[in-house]
Scaffold this motif. Structure first.
Motif, PDB file in Angstrom:
ATOM      1  N   GLY A   1     -11.741   3.928   0.600  1.00 52.77           N
ATOM      2  CA  GLY A   1     -10.194   4.050   0.598  1.00 52.77           C
ATOM      3  C   GLY A   1     -10.133   4.626   2.086  1.00 52.77           C
ATOM      4  N   GLY A   2      -8.764   5.642   2.323  1.00 55.75           N
ATOM      5  CA  GLY A   2      -8.910   6.482   3.330  1.00 55.75           C
ATOM      6  C   GLY A   2      -7.758   5.972   4.302  1.00 55.75           C
ATOM      7  N   GLY A   3      -7.324   4.823   3.964  1.00 53.69           N
ATOM      8  CA  GLY A   3      -6.196   3.940   4.793  1.00 53.69           C
ATOM      9  C   GLY A   3      -4.679   4.407   3.814  1.00 53.69           C
ATOM     10  N   LEU A   4      -4.174   3.174   3.667  1.00 56.87           N
ATOM     11  CA  LEU A   4      -2.792   3.010   2.799  1.00 56.87           C
ATOM     12  C   LEU A   4      -3.300   3.336   1.575  1.00 56.87           C
ATOM     13  CD1 LEU A   4      -1.193  -0.175   4.371  1.00 56.87           C
ATOM     14  CD2 LEU A   4      -0.875   2.184   4.966  1.00 56.87           C
ATOM     15  N   PRO A   5      -2.435   4.075   0.977  1.00 59.06           N
ATOM     16  CA  PRO A   5      -2.685   4.641  -0.638  1.00 59.06           C
ATOM     17  C   PRO A   5      -2.626   3.340  -1.487  1.00 59.06           C
ATOM     18  CG  PRO A   5      -0.405   5.131   0.217  1.00 59.06           C
ATOM     19  CD  PRO A   5      -0.975   4.397   1.290  1.00 59.06           C
ATOM     20  N   GLN A   6      -2.896   3.434  -2.867  1.00 51.65           N
ATOM     21  CA  GLN A   6      -2.598   2.464  -3.903  1.00 51.65           C
ATOM     22  C   GLN A   6      -1.797   3.175  -4.844  1.00 51.65           C
ATOM     23  OE1 GLN A   6      -7.018   1.312  -4.326  1.00 51.65           O
ATOM     24  NE2 GLN A   6      -6.148  -0.720  -4.537  1.00 51.65           N
ATOM     25  N   VAL A   7      -0.683   2.278  -5.103  1.00 54.22           N
ATOM     26  CA  VAL A   7       0.396   3.150  -6.040  1.00 54.22           C
ATOM     27  C   VAL A   7       0.397   2.024  -7.281  1.00 54.22           C
ATOM     28  CG1 VAL A   7       1.211   4.345  -4.053  1.00 54.22           C
ATOM     29  CG2 VAL A   7       2.013   1.820  -4.894  1.00 54.22           C
TER      30      VAL A   7
ATOM     31  N   GLY B   1     -14.343 -23.143  -0.157  1.00 58.06           N
ATOM     32  CA  GLY B   1     -13.815 -21.714  -0.519  1.00 58.06           C
ATOM     33  C   GLY B   1     -13.375 -20.798   0.885  1.00 58.06           C
ATOM     34  N   ASN B   2     -13.759 -19.581   0.617  1.00 61.25           N
ATOM     35  CA  ASN B   2     -13.453 -18.785   1.903  1.00 61.25           C
ATOM     36  C   ASN B   2     -14.252 -17.433   1.889  1.00 61.25           C
ATOM     37  OD1 ASN B   2     -11.934 -16.582   3.261  1.00 61.25           O
ATOM     38  ND2 ASN B   2     -10.258 -17.958   3.344  1.00 61.25           N
ATOM     39  N   LEU B   3     -14.885 -17.113   3.095  1.00 60.88           N
ATOM     40  CA  LEU B   3     -15.756 -16.028   3.307  1.00 60.88           C
ATOM     41  C   LEU B   3     -15.094 -14.845   3.245  1.00 60.88           C
ATOM     42  CD1 LEU B   3     -17.903 -17.694   6.134  1.00 60.88           C
ATOM     43  CD2 LEU B   3     -18.177 -17.726   3.545  1.00 60.88           C
ATOM     44  N   GLY B   4     -13.765 -14.543   3.194  1.00 61.89           N
ATOM     45  CA  GLY B   4     -13.220 -13.281   3.047  1.00 61.89           C
ATOM     46  C   GLY B   4     -13.254 -12.332   4.178  1.00 61.89           C
ATOM     47  N   ALA B   5     -13.569 -12.905   5.354  1.00 60.14           N
ATOM     48  CA  ALA B   5     -13.491 -11.874   6.631  1.00 60.14           C
ATOM     49  C   ALA B   5     -11.898 -11.453   6.987  1.00 60.14           C
ATOM     50  CB  ALA B   5     -14.079 -12.491   7.610  1.00 60.14           C
ATOM     51  N   ASP B   6     -11.725 -10.187   6.862  1.00 53.23           N
ATOM     52  CA  ASP B   6     -10.360  -9.602   7.073  1.00 53.23           C
ATOM     53  C   ASP B   6     -10.431  -8.233   7.603  1.00 53.23           C
ATOM     54  OD1 ASP B   6      -7.732  -9.504   6.874  1.00 53.23           O
ATOM     55  OD2 ASP B   6      -7.439  -8.693   4.662  1.00 53.23           O
ATOM     56  N   PRO B   7     -10.874  -8.221   9.011  1.00 53.78           N
ATOM     57  CA  PRO B   7     -11.267  -6.806   9.571  1.00 53.78           C
ATOM     58  C   PRO B   7      -9.653  -6.194   9.681  1.00 53.78           C
ATOM     59  CG  PRO B   7     -11.991  -8.651  10.812  1.00 53.78           C
ATOM     60  CD  PRO B   7     -11.141  -9.213   9.912  1.00 53.78           C
ATOM     61  N   LEU B   8      -8.548  -6.693   9.816  1.00 51.74           N
ATOM     62  CA  LEU B   8      -7.300  -5.832   9.731  1.00 51.74           C
ATOM     63  C   LEU B   8      -7.025  -5.323   8.407  1.00 51.74           C
ATOM     64  CD1 LEU B   8      -5.155  -7.941  12.489  1.00 51.74           C
ATOM     65  CD2 LEU B   8      -6.760  -5.553  12.671  1.00 51.74           C
ATOM     66  N   GLY B   9      -7.279  -6.143   7.275  1.00 55.55           N
ATOM     67  CA  GLY B   9      -6.949  -5.702   6.033  1.00 55.55           C
ATOM     68  C   GLY B   9      -7.802  -4.518   5.734  1.00 55.55           C
ATOM     69  N   LEU B  10      -9.181  -4.623   6.229  1.00 60.15           N
ATOM     70  CA  LEU B  10     -10.062  -3.508   5.942  1.00 60.15           C
ATOM     71  C   LEU B  10      -9.523  -2.269   6.736  1.00 60.15           C
ATOM     72  CD1 LEU B  10     -12.906  -2.873   4.619  1.00 60.15           C
ATOM     73  CD2 LEU B  10     -13.619  -3.265   6.861  1.00 60.15           C
ATOM     74  N   LEU B  11      -9.171  -2.366   7.919  1.00 65.03           N
ATOM     75  CA  LEU B  11      -8.518  -1.359   8.575  1.00 65.03           C
ATOM     76  C   LEU B  11      -7.377  -0.605   7.900  1.00 65.03           C
ATOM     77  CD1 LEU B  11      -8.145   0.350  11.009  1.00 65.03           C
ATOM     78  CD2 LEU B  11      -6.835  -1.470  12.000  1.00 65.03           C
ATOM     79  N   ALA B  12      -6.574  -1.498   7.328  1.00 63.52           N
ATOM     80  CA  ALA B  12      -5.436  -0.828   6.559  1.00 63.52           C
ATOM     81  C   ALA B  12      -5.758  -0.395   5.184  1.00 63.52           C
ATOM     82  CB  ALA B  12      -4.404  -2.100   6.375  1.00 63.52           C
ATOM     83  N   ARG B  13      -6.768  -0.677   4.624  1.00 57.56           N
ATOM     84  CA  ARG B  13      -7.341  -0.196   3.386  1.00 57.56           C
ATOM     85  C   ARG B  13      -8.235   1.277   3.841  1.00 57.56           C
ATOM     86  NH1 ARG B  13      -7.384  -2.477  -1.080  1.00 57.56           N
ATOM     87  NH2 ARG B  13      -7.050  -4.612  -0.101  1.00 57.56           N
TER      88      ARG B  13
ATOM     89  N   GLY C   1      -8.422   2.814   7.035  1.00 55.05           N
ATOM     90  CA  GLY C   1      -8.183   3.654   8.096  1.00 55.05           C
ATOM     91  C   GLY C   1      -8.997   3.851   9.401  1.00 55.05           C
ATOM     92  N   ASP C   2     -10.364   3.331   9.096  1.00 56.30           N
ATOM     93  CA  ASP C   2     -11.360   3.269  10.164  1.00 56.30           C
ATOM     94  C   ASP C   2     -11.120   2.224  11.040  1.00 56.30           C
ATOM     95  OD1 ASP C   2     -13.597   3.657  11.384  1.00 56.30           O
ATOM     96  OD2 ASP C   2     -14.979   3.630   9.701  1.00 56.30           O
ATOM     97  N   ASP C   3     -10.934   2.620  12.137  1.00 54.30           N
ATOM     98  CA  ASP C   3     -10.928   1.402  13.565  1.00 54.30           C
ATOM     99  C   ASP C   3     -12.158   1.352  14.160  1.00 54.30           C
ATOM    100  OD1 ASP C   3      -9.566  -0.490  14.721  1.00 54.30           O
ATOM    101  OD2 ASP C   3      -8.670   0.865  16.179  1.00 54.30           O
ATOM    102  N   THR C   4     -13.267   2.003  13.848  1.00 55.43           N
ATOM    103  CA  THR C   4     -14.465   2.170  14.714  1.00 55.43           C
ATOM    104  C   THR C   4     -15.283   0.875  15.031  1.00 55.43           C
ATOM    105  OG1 THR C   4     -15.695   2.739  13.121  1.00 55.43           O
ATOM    106  CG2 THR C   4     -14.928   4.655  14.429  1.00 55.43           C
ATOM    107  N   ALA C   5     -14.995  -0.187  13.873  1.00 54.44           N
ATOM    108  CA  ALA C   5     -15.796  -1.465  13.860  1.00 54.44           C
ATOM    109  C   ALA C   5     -14.906  -2.627  13.850  1.00 54.44           C
ATOM    110  CB  ALA C   5     -16.590  -1.492  12.405  1.00 54.44           C
ATOM    111  N   THR C   6     -13.729  -2.380  14.239  1.00 61.56           N
ATOM    112  CA  THR C   6     -12.735  -3.433  13.917  1.00 61.56           C
ATOM    113  C   THR C   6     -12.918  -4.547  15.195  1.00 61.56           C
ATOM    114  OG1 THR C   6     -10.991  -2.124  13.102  1.00 61.56           O
ATOM    115  CG2 THR C   6     -10.277  -4.274  13.833  1.00 61.56           C
ATOM    116  N   THR C   7     -13.203  -4.144  16.189  1.00 63.69           N
ATOM    117  CA  THR C   7     -13.681  -5.241  17.524  1.00 63.69           C
ATOM    118  C   THR C   7     -14.900  -5.688  17.095  1.00 63.69           C
ATOM    119  OG1 THR C   7     -12.331  -3.510  19.018  1.00 63.69           O
ATOM    120  CG2 THR C   7     -13.846  -5.181  19.972  1.00 63.69           C
ATOM    121  N   THR C   8     -15.971  -5.205  16.722  1.00 62.19           N
ATOM    122  CA  THR C   8     -17.064  -5.776  16.412  1.00 62.19           C
ATOM    123  C   THR C   8     -16.755  -6.984  15.273  1.00 62.19           C
ATOM    124  OG1 THR C   8     -18.545  -3.960  17.062  1.00 62.19           O
ATOM    125  CG2 THR C   8     -19.519  -5.687  15.495  1.00 62.19           C
TER     126      THR C   8
END
Length: 627
Positions: free
Chosen positions: A472-478, A180-192, A194-201
């Motif tokens: 949310g808060g990053g890219l919109p959903q349309v 399977g897959n554990l689903g870690a996706d820090p950059l996808g989360l950033l895009a969704r 807009g919060d970059d505070t924890a991306t490095t961690t």
């Protein structure tokens, strides 16, 4: 019976046709349709359909259009599939998503899916889904040595992974069997978000999970490159692919910096893409994605099977409608077919009621049976790369790959995906693409069946429990249908408040033969905004005015032929205004009579290609329907 001489091809008696001969035939057809100045290449271009990203679908492809050798399935550049045998042995992975926060209901749905054709699970856990602590209960009765588990936990991917590790250990699942897959996706989360505070961690945590999977669970991947966040914001196919490449490259850098080899890093990634109702573009997208990633792998030094992109296709949320949701079954079927033909390794078909909330058991059954029919009855997976060799598909794949690579390079020049998100480059470019598409949707050049075309005002909206909201808060959903569905919502609220829908009178001039085409067009247009149409016909001005006054409508639209407009249009428009019409429209392009009609009281004109959303919004405002 005539026996064909040995060595003589069957077409030997027929001379080869040339492209120029075909173009001359096209010229003749165009002249009959009123196009007089198209000749040669211009005639061919007149039948060409423009697509996003500067791509086009031409009316004719020949062997001259075919790009370079596409290679073989299972070998670089993996254009024809990531495995030599494709899905021919066991089909693709039928993967269904579960996000119901009620553990008991989720478990029941999971077991029903697995008992009826689903082969892996995609679980939304944490915020917006199942509580992480309830994962063992939700997976009660699931044989984790047979069913792969893919997690989607957003920022909580680390605790969700640890819960899964504990569950695998508790049930004594062999480490080399768990998948399977554990689903870690820090950059996808950033895009969704807009919060970059924890991306490095988060990148460090993802690298740590990848190293653990590499050491302990050889068939369990740690990272998902989820391009759905870009697609859901309105990105084109090339933009979705380019962003996914940039994310994948960023993860390769992060994982190799943490000590993984480049082969180990590439082996920890799975890419998730949207499958849409655009069948051939969808096929081309999955093929192009593998080719693009193979190029990244080549220049990064990845060798062997790790260079083949692992793909998870999900039917598009953008194309789903809450109104007339039954049509979604057709959309998802075409999308699933495109993903399967395109070579996706795993496919998720969204239930037809997904836009209304949490799906019910019937909708989940239809979703999984869509895949079962394509796999078991249509035998779609039995052919390896069925689109391979199609001059159209091969050309479209090549052109899409070129466009996506150019966008990927632009992101890299901006400093990579993280910087391109922070600077607004990605968001602004996607927003511009969606604005162009929104204009086409508003003008109904991109129809949405059941919503902008052929709406059913009498339908009963589906009532579903609301799906849990994710941060949310990053890219919109349309969604394509959202503007028209907002108008229909206004109409429904008006019906609930007053007992009647907003109403418009169709003044159909002359006989049915004269007005039916435009009456049908106008009724379809106005009903797309939730406006009920009533009407009268004939050429008697007084009778039409009386019928309008008795209809209860406050706005009217003239519908007829150009000849009858010229003869009766001004008089009828004046009579309707005198009878109290707050707004009078005319179906058709007015041409030279525009000013005369306007003096007579015609306020606006509706025709194929007009801004339907603007027209319908104005009408609802005039009728007095609350926003």
């Amino acid at each position: 019976m005539t026996v064909q001489p040995e060595g003589l091809p069957l077409a030997a008696e027929f001379p080869d046709a040339t492209r120029e001969q075909w173009q001359r035939l096209v010229e003749g057809v165009l002249r009959k349709s009123g196009v007089q100045d198209a000749s040669g290449v211009q005639a061919e271009e007149a039948l060409t359909t423009k697509l996003q990203d500067g791509l086009s679908a031409r009316p004719l492809y020949t062997a001259e259009d075919a790009p370079a050798d596409a290679g073989l399935p299972g070998f670089a550049p993996y254009l024809r599939g990531g495995r030599p045998n494709g899905s021919a042995v066991s089909g693709w992975d039928v993967r269904q998503r579960h996000a119901d926060p009620d553990t008991v209901r989720a478990n029941e749905a999971i077991l029903a899916d697995l008992e009826n054709g689903v082969t892996s699970l995609w679980l939304t856990v944490g915020e917006g889904g199942l509580p992480i602590a309830s994962l063992p209960a939700a997976l009660q009765g699931v044989y984790l040595d047979l069913a792969s588990v893919v997690l989607d936990a957003g920022a909580e991917f680390r605790p969700a992974a640890e819960q899964l590790f504990a569950l695998l250990a508790e049930r004594a699942v062999p480490a080399d069997v768990a998948s399977g897959n554990l689903g870690a996706d820090p950059l996808g989360l950033l895009a969704r978000t807009g919060d970059d505070t924890a991306t490095t961690t988060q990148l460090a945590e993802a690298a740590d999970l990848a190293a653990h999977c590499g050491r302990t669970y050889p068939n369990l991947r740690a990272l998902a490159v989820d391009a759905l966040v870009f697609h859901d914001a309105g990105a084109s196919a090339a933009q979705e692919l380019g962003c996914s490449l940039a994310a994948g490259v960023a993860y390769l850098r992060a994982l190799t910096a943490a000590g993984l080899s480049v082969d180990e890093a590439a082996g920890q990634l799975e890419f998730r893409y949207a499958a849409t109702e655009e069948q051939f573009l969808g096929i081309a997208k999955f093929r192009a994605a593998r080719r693009l990633w193979a190029r990244v792998a080549e220049v990064s030094g990845v060798t062997g099977p790790a260079a083949a992109q692992r793909q998870h296709a999900v039917t598009s949320s953008v194309m789903m409608t809450a109104r007339d949701p039954w049509v979604n079954m057709l959309r998802t079927t075409v999308a699933c077919l495109a993903a399967g033909v395109g070579g996706a390794d795993a496919v998720t078909v969204q239930p037809f009621d997904a836009a209304a909330g949490l799906p019910d058991a019937f909708a989940r059954r239809i979703a999984r049976n869509t895949q079962s029919i394509l796999l078991e009855e249509s035998n779609l997976a039995k052919v390896i790369d069925p689109a391979g060799g199609s001059w159209y598909v091969e050309t479209l794949t090549d052109e899409l790959a070129q466009a996506a690579w150019a966008w990927f390079q632009e992101i890299e020049r901006a400093g990579g995906l993280r910087e391109a998100l922070a600077s607004g480059l990605v968001g602004e470019r996607i927003a511009a693409t969606w604005a162009e598409r929104t204009a086409r949707l508003a003008e109904r050049r991109e129809p949405v069946t059941g919503v902008s075309e052929f709406p059913n005002l009498g339908e009963q909206p589906l009532v579903r429990e609301s799906a849990p909201a994710r941060r949310g808060g990053g890219l919109p959903q349309v969604r394509r249908a959202e503007a028209y569905e907002a108008l229909r919502d206004r109409s429904d609220a008006h019906l609930a408040a007053t007992g009647a829908r907003p109403r418009l009178f169709l003044a159909s001039l002359g006989t049915a033969a004269a007005h039916t085409a435009r009456t049908t067009f106008a009724a379809n247009l106005f009903q797309a905004g939730g406006i009920e149409t009533v009407g009268g016909e004939g050429s008697d001005t007084a009778s039409l005015a009386e019928a309008f006054a008795a209809s209860g409508a406050t706005v009217a639209c003239l519908c007829s032929s150009d000849a009858l407009y010229e003869e009766h249009g001004e008089a009828v428009a004046k009579a309707l205004k005198t009878a109290g019409a707050a707004q009078v429209l005319l179906a058709g392009r007015p041409g030279e009579l525009r000013e005369a009609f306007q003096r007579a009281g015609v306020d606006s004109f509706v025709f194929a290609g007009c801004d339907a959303v603007e027209v319908l919004t104005s009408l609802l405002d005039t009728i007095g329907v609350a926003r």
